[in-house]
Enzyme design. Structure first.
Site, PDB file in Angstrom:
ATOM      1  N   GLY A 338      67.121  -0.474 -49.642  1.00 56.42           N
ATOM      2  CA  GLY A 338      67.331  -1.666 -50.798  1.00 56.42           C
ATOM      3  C   GLY A 338      67.681  -0.695 -52.119  1.00 56.42           C
ATOM      4  O   GLY A 338      67.000   0.087 -52.791  1.00 56.42           O
ATOM      5  N   GLY A 342      68.362  -6.334 -56.010  1.00 58.10           N
ATOM      6  CA  GLY A 342      66.778  -7.569 -56.456  1.00 58.10           C
ATOM      7  C   GLY A 342      66.838  -8.234 -57.524  1.00 58.10           C
ATOM      8  O   GLY A 342      68.309  -7.543 -58.212  1.00 58.10           O
ATOM      9  N   SER A 343      66.676  -8.833 -57.882  1.00 56.82           N
ATOM     10  CA  SER A 343      67.255 -10.232 -58.768  1.00 56.82           C
ATOM     11  C   SER A 343      66.816  -9.451 -60.287  1.00 56.82           C
ATOM     12  O   SER A 343      67.818 -10.370 -61.178  1.00 56.82           O
ATOM     13  CB  SER A 343      66.048 -11.303 -58.973  1.00 56.82           C
ATOM     14  OG  SER A 343      65.178 -10.405 -58.622  1.00 56.82           O
ATOM     15  N   CYS A 345      67.723  -6.620 -60.791  1.00 55.42           N
ATOM     16  CA  CYS A 345      68.344  -5.392 -60.952  1.00 55.42           C
ATOM     17  C   CYS A 345      69.416  -5.147 -61.395  1.00 55.42           C
ATOM     18  O   CYS A 345      70.265  -6.157 -61.578  1.00 55.42           O
ATOM     19  CB  CYS A 345      68.513  -4.399 -59.354  1.00 55.42           C
ATOM     20  SG  CYS A 345      67.137  -5.039 -58.525  1.00 55.42           S
ATOM     21  N   GLY A 380      66.451  -8.939 -53.379  1.00 57.75           N
ATOM     22  CA  GLY A 380      67.123 -10.136 -53.321  1.00 57.75           C
ATOM     23  C   GLY A 380      67.361 -11.178 -52.019  1.00 57.75           C
ATOM     24  O   GLY A 380      68.203 -11.943 -51.875  1.00 57.75           O
ATOM     25  N   GLY A 400      60.092  -9.698 -54.427  1.00 54.12           N
ATOM     26  CA  GLY A 400      59.112  -9.669 -56.146  1.00 54.12           C
ATOM     27  C   GLY A 400      59.572 -11.623 -56.313  1.00 54.12           C
ATOM     28  O   GLY A 400      58.888 -11.829 -56.840  1.00 54.12           O
ATOM     29  N   MET A 427      61.361  -2.943 -62.932  1.00 54.02           N
ATOM     30  CA  MET A 427      60.439  -1.939 -62.824  1.00 54.02           C
ATOM     31  C   MET A 427      60.777  -0.707 -63.772  1.00 54.02           C
ATOM     32  O   MET A 427      61.006   0.693 -64.454  1.00 54.02           O
ATOM     33  CB  MET A 427      59.461  -1.320 -61.719  1.00 54.02           C
ATOM     34  CG  MET A 427      58.819  -1.965 -61.016  1.00 54.02           C
ATOM     35  SD  MET A 427      57.117  -1.891 -62.002  1.00 54.02           S
ATOM     36  CE  MET A 427      56.418  -0.823 -61.517  1.00 54.02           C
ATOM     37  N   ARG A 440      59.870   6.755 -61.531  1.00 53.39           N
ATOM     38  CA  ARG A 440      60.594   5.585 -60.648  1.00 53.39           C
ATOM     39  C   ARG A 440      62.171   6.348 -60.612  1.00 53.39           C
ATOM     40  O   ARG A 440      63.015   6.177 -59.751  1.00 53.39           O
ATOM     41  CB  ARG A 440      60.404   4.435 -60.480  1.00 53.39           C
ATOM     42  CG  ARG A 440      60.643   3.400 -59.299  1.00 53.39           C
ATOM     43  CD  ARG A 440      60.216   2.268 -59.438  1.00 53.39           C
ATOM     44  NE  ARG A 440      60.053   1.362 -59.126  1.00 53.39           N
ATOM     45  CZ  ARG A 440      59.039   0.275 -57.704  1.00 53.39           C
ATOM     46  NH1 ARG A 440      58.007   0.113 -58.671  1.00 53.39           N
ATOM     47  NH2 ARG A 440      59.480  -0.454 -57.190  1.00 53.39           N
ATOM     48  N   GLU A 454      67.611   0.109 -66.029  1.00 49.74           N
ATOM     49  CA  GLU A 454      68.399  -0.206 -64.564  1.00 49.74           C
ATOM     50  C   GLU A 454      67.906  -1.924 -63.991  1.00 49.74           C
ATOM     51  O   GLU A 454      67.756  -1.611 -62.675  1.00 49.74           O
ATOM     52  CB  GLU A 454      68.024   0.908 -63.501  1.00 49.74           C
ATOM     53  CG  GLU A 454      69.352   2.237 -63.690  1.00 49.74           C
ATOM     54  CD  GLU A 454      68.982   3.103 -62.726  1.00 49.74           C
ATOM     55  OE1 GLU A 454      68.712   2.696 -61.380  1.00 49.74           O
ATOM     56  OE2 GLU A 454      68.728   4.522 -63.180  1.00 49.74           O
TER      57      GLU A 454
END
Ligand code: XMP
Length: 521
Positions: A338, A342-343, A345, A380, A400, A427, A440, A454
């Site tokens: 992934g 992500g929601s 991202c 996602g 998450g 993050m 990260r 990001e």
């Protein structure tokens, strides 16, 4: 295995197994809402399906769900709740190494039902202080253990005396003294603490709290009768807690590919930290970064594999077959897939990089099969249907956003316009990177330096408890498996046949032309 009737050629012309389907769409990146799954002949009732998944030798989950290593999602409380539901929590690394070790210990030492760090008061406080504490923390209870500066039990302050009329009285005057308070030592709890506490409440009518102390009479925690009754009801649940060989809850921890002041991989620091985690009984270490197909991540995984030959290692994130092959060759057992779904991202917007999640999962899954590693769909997922689709290609999902509104996630509840919310942040957001997660995303930890975030800092509406959220999601996964005639997740992967949906087809699949009273998912 449940039979699949494919006698009808018309079906196979339209509904394709993964290889045929994704090859036909090699020119297009697809994600969850772009496809739907075709039903299959079924002899499987949803309630009979098994959700067990093995991510590595020595790492089996009873449900294929992992809570994300994010600082607004997984600390000890979430990891405990995930494991109790049969899944896994990955403790984030936006805290000091010592704090992360303590979080892992707290999961591994968790006695189910025992509130390990109960709210307590001291003898020199006045009842007014206690009332203030209840209001500030929004406690739904008013009985508190009373301890001295060393944590030694002095008595119990009963809710009967925690009233405004006694506000000026000292706790010392109002408490029930230690000699009249029931407490058990941790040793006395024996091998089945829930049964022991249950027996205690039966033997002591009217007493609803059981205190637990150590050999020096210091408070170690407490059981409440209502918790014990709830746990006893849940004992018959279909999905058992995920435990290690010593019957402790399982727990994972994330580490990053930390660099020293010279920009080199800080091997000593990573190894010392991992040793600490292993000593505390961690079941899996996740080398979590935004770009897993990179030398720093590969070297970190290789180093951990050499140091701990049998430790399950998760690594990521990648979105290519080459990325999976690389991390598998370095020694990872399970690979997170992934980049940007992500929601929270913004990687795809900021860096212009990332692959729509279902295509990424397909590509990664083929390499994983060849290399005998597993893949985990990370980011996602917004509904149980997404999980079913993800699990046709992956062995588990990481979430998450879906869990961030639960009371088990870290963070305070805030009220906006009369509605309760919790913070949920990427993050790679500025705030999270300042708190420590910059490595990260390949940035220096120095918050003064210019970095490109990001991820965003956001809010989630407060949701039900994790138990209830997971129960709903499991129900959805089991329905999907029933439709596909899949009794377990391996059969789900085998039976899945996909079709692309048009925008109109997608609208058709949601409630439409009605005034909706309540959303189901
Ligand atoms: P969901 O959709 O479940 O996604 O909220 C959680 C996953 O998103 C990833 N993550 C990020 N990705 N920028 C990103 O591009 C970020 O700031 C960020 N923070 C988390 C991560 O894989 C997580 O599990």
């Amino acid at each position: 295995m449940a039979p699949i009737k494919e006698s009808d050629d018309h079906d196979s012309e339209f509904f394709k197994p993964a290889d045929a389907f994704f090859s036909a769409y090699g020119h297009l990146g697809l994600t969850y809402d772009d496809v739907t799954l075709a039903t299959c002949y079924s002899e499987v009732l949803p309630g009979d399906t098994q959700l067990e998944t093995t991510l590595a030798e020595g790492l089996t989950l009873n449900i294929p769900m992992i809570s994300s290593d994010m600082d607004t999602v997984t600390e000890a409380r979430m990891a405990i709740a995930m494991a109790l539901n049969g899944g896994l929590g990955l403790i984030h690394y936006n805290m000091s190494e010592a704090d992360q070790l303590a979080e892992v210990s707290s999961v591994k030492n968790n006695v189910h039902g025992l509130i390990q760090n109960p709210a307590k008061v001291t003898a020199d406080q006045v009842i007014g202080d206690v009332l203030h504490l209840i209001e500030k923390k929004r406690f739904g209870f008013s009985t508190f253990p009373v301890v001295d500066g060393r944590g030694k039990l002095l008595g119990l302050l009963s809710g009967h005396v925690v009233k405004p009329r006694y506000a000026k009285r000292k706790v010392a005057e109002a408490l029930t003294p230690r000699s009249q308070v029931h407490a058990l030592s941790k040793k006395e709890l024996g091998g089945d603490p829930i049964a022991r506490a249950d027996r205690f409440f039966t033997d002591h009518p009217g007493i609803h709290k059981l205190l637990v102390v150590d050999e020096e009479d210091r408070l170690q925690g407490l059981f409440t009768m209502s918790d014990i009754e709830r746990i006893n009801q849940e004992r018959n649940a279909q999905f058992k807690p995920a435990r290690d060989a010593s019957f402790r809850l399982i727990c994972g921890a994330a580490v990053s590919a930390t660099r020293n002041a010279f920009g080199e991989l800080d091997r000593k620091r990573i190894l010392t930290h991992a040793e600490g985690l292993v000593e505390r009984g961690v079941d899996v270490i996740a080398v979590s970064t935004a770009h897993g197909h990179s030398k720093g991540v590969g070297d970190s995984v290789r180093m951990l594999r050499e140091a701990f030959p049998r430790l399950p290692i998760i690594a990521g994130n990648v979105t290519s077959a080459a990325g999976v092959e690389y991390l598998a060759a370095c020694g990872a057992n399970a690979i997170k897939v992934g980049q940007g779904p992500g929601s929270i991202c913004t990687t795809r917007i900021v860096a212009g990089v990332g692959i729509p999640q279902l295509t990424a999962l397909y590509v990664a899954s083929r390499a994983a099969k060849k290399d005998r590693v597993t893949i985990i769909a990370d980011g996602g997922i917004t509904k149980s249907g997404d999980m079913v689709k993800a699990l046709t290609l992956a062995h588990a999902v990481i979430c998450g956003g879906i869990f961030a509104g639960c009371p088990e996630a870290p963070g305070e509840v805030m009220e906006i316009g009369g509605k309760p919310y919790k913070q949920y942040r990427g993050m790679g957001s500025i705030a999270a990177m300042k708190a420590g997660s910059a490595a990260r995303y390949g940035h220096a930890p120095d918050p003064g330096r210019k970095v490109a975030p990001e991820g965003v800092d956001a809010l989630k509406e407060v949701t039900n408890s994790l138990d209830r959220v997971i129960a709903q999601l499991i129900g959805g996964i089991q329905s999907g498996m029933g439709y596909l005639g899949a009794a377990n997740l391996s059969q789900l992967r085998d039976n899945a046949r996909f079709i692309r949906v048009s925008p109109a087809g997608q609208r058709e699949g949601e409630p439409h032309d009605v005034v909706e009273l309540k959303t189901g998912n």
